[in-house]
Design a protein around this motif. Structure first.
Motif, PDB file in Angstrom:
ATOM      1  N   HIS A 289      22.302   2.663  73.755  1.00 31.54           N
ATOM      2  CA  HIS A 289      21.798   3.072  72.448  1.00 31.54           C
ATOM      3  C   HIS A 289      21.614   1.822  71.597  1.00 31.54           C
ATOM      4  CE1 HIS A 289      25.931   2.400  71.121  1.00 31.54           C
ATOM      5  NE2 HIS A 289      25.491   2.427  69.882  1.00 31.54           N
ATOM      6  N   ASN A 294      19.436   7.889  64.669  1.00 31.47           N
ATOM      7  CA  ASN A 294      18.498   8.978  64.956  1.00 31.47           C
ATOM      8  C   ASN A 294      17.372   9.012  63.932  1.00 31.47           C
ATOM      9  OD1 ASN A 294      19.679  10.073  62.658  1.00 31.47           O
ATOM     10  ND2 ASN A 294      20.932  11.541  63.776  1.00 31.47           N
ATOM     11  N   GLU A 295      16.747  10.188  63.766  1.00 35.24           N
ATOM     12  CA  GLU A 295      15.601  10.314  62.874  1.00 35.24           C
ATOM     13  C   GLU A 295      15.945  10.035  61.414  1.00 35.24           C
ATOM     14  OE1 GLU A 295      17.118  14.366  64.230  1.00 35.24           O
ATOM     15  OE2 GLU A 295      16.479  12.494  65.167  1.00 35.24           O
ATOM     16  N   TYR A 311      13.054   4.858  73.240  1.00 37.96           N
ATOM     17  CA  TYR A 311      14.077   5.893  73.087  1.00 37.96           C
ATOM     18  C   TYR A 311      13.689   7.176  73.818  1.00 37.96           C
ATOM     19  CZ  TYR A 311      15.773   2.902  69.310  1.00 37.96           C
ATOM     20  OH  TYR A 311      16.249   1.847  68.577  1.00 37.96           O
ATOM     21  N   SER A 318      12.580  14.400  67.843  1.00 37.23           N
ATOM     22  CA  SER A 318      13.963  14.037  67.524  1.00 37.23           C
ATOM     23  C   SER A 318      14.575  13.295  68.717  1.00 37.23           C
ATOM     24  CB  SER A 318      14.786  15.276  67.173  1.00 37.23           C
ATOM     25  OG  SER A 318      14.829  16.170  68.279  1.00 37.23           O
ATOM     26  N   TYR A 319      15.743  12.717  68.501  1.00 34.25           N
ATOM     27  CA  TYR A 319      16.322  11.810  69.490  1.00 34.25           C
ATOM     28  C   TYR A 319      17.345  12.514  70.384  1.00 34.25           C
ATOM     29  CZ  TYR A 319      14.115   8.094  66.848  1.00 34.25           C
ATOM     30  OH  TYR A 319      13.179   7.291  66.237  1.00 34.25           O
ATOM     31  N   LYS A 320      17.188  12.329  71.676  1.00 34.43           N
ATOM     32  CA  LYS A 320      18.236  12.760  72.595  1.00 34.43           C
ATOM     33  C   LYS A 320      19.451  11.863  72.366  1.00 34.43           C
ATOM     34  CE  LYS A 320      15.019  14.331  76.215  1.00 34.43           C
ATOM     35  NZ  LYS A 320      15.346  15.763  76.206  1.00 34.43           N
ATOM     36  N   ASN A 321      20.633  12.433  72.497  1.00 34.86           N
ATOM     37  CA  ASN A 321      21.836  11.690  72.111  1.00 34.86           C
ATOM     38  C   ASN A 321      22.903  11.786  73.191  1.00 34.86           C
ATOM     39  OD1 ASN A 321      23.749  10.272  70.668  1.00 34.86           O
ATOM     40  ND2 ASN A 321      24.270  11.960  69.316  1.00 34.86           N
ATOM     41  N   GLY A 326      23.728   8.678  68.175  1.00 35.40           N
ATOM     42  CA  GLY A 326      22.504   8.999  67.449  1.00 35.40           C
ATOM     43  C   GLY A 326      21.240   8.905  68.261  1.00 35.40           C
ATOM     44  N   ASN A 327      21.146   7.926  69.162  1.00 30.09           N
ATOM     45  CA  ASN A 327      19.960   7.808  70.002  1.00 30.09           C
ATOM     46  C   ASN A 327      20.358   7.386  71.399  1.00 30.09           C
ATOM     47  OD1 ASN A 327      20.047   4.857  70.215  1.00 30.09           O
ATOM     48  ND2 ASN A 327      19.318   4.782  68.101  1.00 30.09           N
TER      49      ASN A 327
END
Length: 713
Positions: A289, A294-295, A311, A318-321, A326-327
């Motif tokens: 990461h 994230n967003e 990412y 939106s971001y996979k986590n 967060g990302n």
């Protein structure tokens, strides 16, 4: 330029690399940027200027912003890339004559802002070069909404290595010491002239030598925000450094000098001196990461260049986590994979790094949609990369989304942090029932995890504690985590650490409890150094460092996390014990085999390479649920004059236990090497021979005790 070692860096500069005025600064008109070749990436120093190269598929325009000082809010010059002459495919490349080492810069990219489709371009954002070799300064806040991250520094890679190279120590002969660069010497008790820095580590090399470790594993030294979380001010600091923002750059916060680029030279000096002392350097790398979050997080590097490539994104943008931060870096995308390859090679070639420990490495096994796949390209390429052939590669074989691949992460060269070893050893010495069998498996090298894939005992990185969790002292002093100081209501950190306090939570003056805790710490340290595999010790455990029950001190850049060097005197007994154990291990080939134990011998009457017994001296009954075990390690299969038979007696029960020596060993002369209940200097013998064991008499073992005997010649 690449680091050839042919020219001394110090000979070319009277001090750290400094930001310099470009040669055109006094001219009526700056020289016009020129076209140059599109590779390699980053800011490449040429004889008459600097070539800036960056990847962006979707950008509609690209600029290079130049600064005079680290705290300048605005560039003194903006260089627009011509899409006709400065773009090859998806690579933007512009040569700027007259620039030299020390120049400060950002990239700036125009493009679509369409989060639903994965685009987050911001034409005003100042962007860190993904291939930047050094950063300077901090994030600058402003009311205009423009993201101003630390500035990139153009670096001259030349350095005088004084003939030093990688040490190439076999993994089976390695003893790893996990440490935090800043925390190792930051305490005023360290006595270091340059506390908390790369140069401070150099000052403590004599201590590392006397301890006997063969490698230091440095917690993240890639650039990360210092007083920010995800680029924004935070009430909690960022001490551990697991929040990267520039993979190619050593952290500026660990440099003694504040001059731009000084961290590059100082880091190399640290590696050079460690190598001269026979100590390898392993980096804890975080390719899972970044600190952009994230967003809701800021845009200051990858998001503003090609968000959907760097990412993993959901269908709505939106971001996979999978990292819990967060990302998730899209590590198996070809572009990102290429960047990681370049990064690893950069650290191996330009910094002479000896190995890497990959944080949350299971993320590297996820494809571009986030699914775990067999033979993931990145994992396989790292193992096969010819530039990395002499390096150690170690996986933390799990992630924050439920993947747990200990024993199945990969094969070939990959070693793993053995989480099963940690848990089984903790539970055995705590006295949990049913742990005698698992304990034997871990002591013998964890063949259940690694043999079927063709790996060896040394692919198991054995550890009982790490940076993440209790210190060894706290493991035997606390049953509950005490993380309120982190500001998260004690919700953070592991809730099941298999710890014990033996009657009192935390510090106590009760002598019996203090003695038992010390003995348990010795039991676990001895187990770690007697086990087949590769031992990893956390800095300070050898002197019983405490974090006062905090098992997640990621934000504690203070005395709670720093090494208190007074402990080396206060707990000199534990330090001496640890030093002697390391020396014993490195002297005794029987304890660090390169092949799994088989139970076979080399002839009639000879001891097999391993045999197991109960307290009565008879072959062990693995269905037995008590707490006692005898392990005899023979020299069968070893062609080394130093090899000796080793006998280990362990008892984790709460009451004393009588042991009997197995009949197979009674004809040999055995001398005591370790006795965790004995007072020093009789607790460990290395330089002087210990007492001879009378094998015809019962061996009295007190509760929670380990003894080890070595057969004489």
């Amino acid at each position: 330029m690449i680091d050839t070692g042919a020219t001394s860096y110090l000979a070319r500069s009277s001090g750290p690399v400094m930001a310099k005025q470009p040669s055109f600064a006094t001219a009526a008109k700056p020289p016009t940027p020129q076209f140059s070749y599109p590779l390699p990436y980053g800011a490449i120093l040429r004889e008459d200027g600097v070539q800036f190269v960056v990847y962006s598929r979707s950008a509609t325009a690209m600029r290079v912003l130049l600064y005079k000082k680290a705290n300048d809010r605005e560039p003194y010059r903006s260089i627009e890339c011509n899409p006709d002459t400065n773009r090859w495919g998806d690579i933007w490349s512009v040569f700027v004559p007259g620039l030299t080492a020390g120049e400060l810069y950002h990239f700036q990219a125009d493009g679509p802002f369409d989060p639903d489709r994965g685009h987050r371009f911001d034409p005003h954002a100042r962007l860190i070069d993904p291939f930047a070799k050094a950063l300077v300064g901090e994030f600058q806040a402003g009311s205009d909404g423009v993201s101003r991250p630390p500035k990139c520094v153009v670096i001259d890679d030349h350095f005088d290595w004084q003939g030093g190279r990688h040490l190439r120590r076999p993994l089976s002969d390695t003893v790893i010491y996990e440490m935090h660069v800043r925390g190792f010497t930051r305490s005023p008790t360290s006595g270091a002239e340059r506390p908390g820095t790369y140069l401070g580590v150099i000052e403590k090399i004599p201590y590392l030598k006397s301890l006997g470790v063969t490698a230091v594993e440095l917690m993240p030294v890639h650039e990360f925000p210092t007083n920010e979380s995800n680029g924004q001010k935070s009430t909690r600091g960022n001490y551990w450094g697991y929040d990267p923002m520039a993979f190619f750059a050593p952290h500026r916060g660990y440099a003694d000098s504040a001059e731009p680029g000084a961290q590059v030279r100082e880091f190399k000096e640290m590696v050079r001196e460690l190598h001269a002392a026979g100590i390898e350097v392993i980096l804890d790398v975080v390719f899972n990461h970044t600190s952009e979050g994230n967003e809701e997080g800021p845009t200051f590097t990858f998001k503003g260049l090609e968000n959907s490539v760097y990412y993993m994104l959901n269908a709505d943008g939106s971001y996979k986590n999978y990292s819990g931060c967060g990302n998730t870096v899209n590590s198996n995308h070809p572009i990102v994979r290429e960047m990681i390859f370049h990064c690893l090679r950069h650290w191996v070639y330009n910094y002479h790094i000896d190995g890497f420990r990959f944080d949350l490495a299971s993320i590297l096994s996820r494809d571009r949609s986030g699914e775990l796949v067999p033979n993931p390209p990145l994992v396989e390429y790292i193992a096969e990369d010819p530039m990395l052939a002499d390096t150690k590669i170690i996986a933390e074989a799990w992630d924050a989304a439920g993947a747990y691949q200990v024993g199945s992460f990969a094969n070939g060269r990959w070693a793993e942090w053995n989480g099963a070893y940690r848990d089984n050893v903790r539970r055995y010495w705590r006295g949990d029932l049913g742990m005698t069998g698992p304990m034997a498996t871990r002591l013998a090298g964890s063949s259940d995890l690694y043999q079927s894939s063709g790996r060896k005992p040394y692919h198991s990185i054995n550890f009982i504690t790490s940076h993440d969790g209790y210190s060894l002292n706290d493991l035997v002093s606390y049953e509950r985590k005490h993380n309120l100081a982190n500001g998260e209501g004690n919700r953070d950190g592991d809730n099941n650490s298999y710890s014990a306090n033996y009657g009192v939570e935390g510090p106590t003056r009760r002598v019996p409890i203090r003695r038992l805790r010390k003995r348990q710490a010795k039991n676990m340290m001895a187990t770690l150094l007697l086990s087949q595999g590769v031992p990893m010790i956390v800095a300070g455990d050898e002197a019983l460092r405490t974090q006062r029950g905090n098992n997640n001190a990621y934000c504690q850049d203070n005395a709670l996390s720093w090494f208190d060097w007074r402990l080396t005197q206060r707990n000199a007994e534990m330090l001496r014990f640890s030093e002697a154990l390391i020396a014993l291990r490195l002297h005794q080939p029987t304890l660090r085999r390169a092949k799994f134990l088989t139970g076979a011998s080399e002839g009639h009457g000879a001891l097999p390479d391993v045999s197991w017994y109960g307290t009565d001296g008879e072959t062990v009954d693995w269905n037995h649920t008590f707490h006692s075990l005898t392990c005899v390690l023979g020299t069968a299969g070893l062609d080394d004059d130093k090899a000796r038979h080793v006998m280990i007696l362990m008892h984790s029960g709460g009451k004393p236990q009588e042991f009997h020596a197995p009949k197979t060993v009674r004809g040999l002369t055995w001398r005591l090497a370790i006795d965790t209940i004995a007072e020093p200097p009789h607790d460990v013998f290395v330089d002087t021979p210990g007492p001879v064991l009378n094998t015809s008499q019962p061996i009295q073992m007190d509760h929670h005790t380990l003894k080890c005997y070595i057969a004489s010649e």
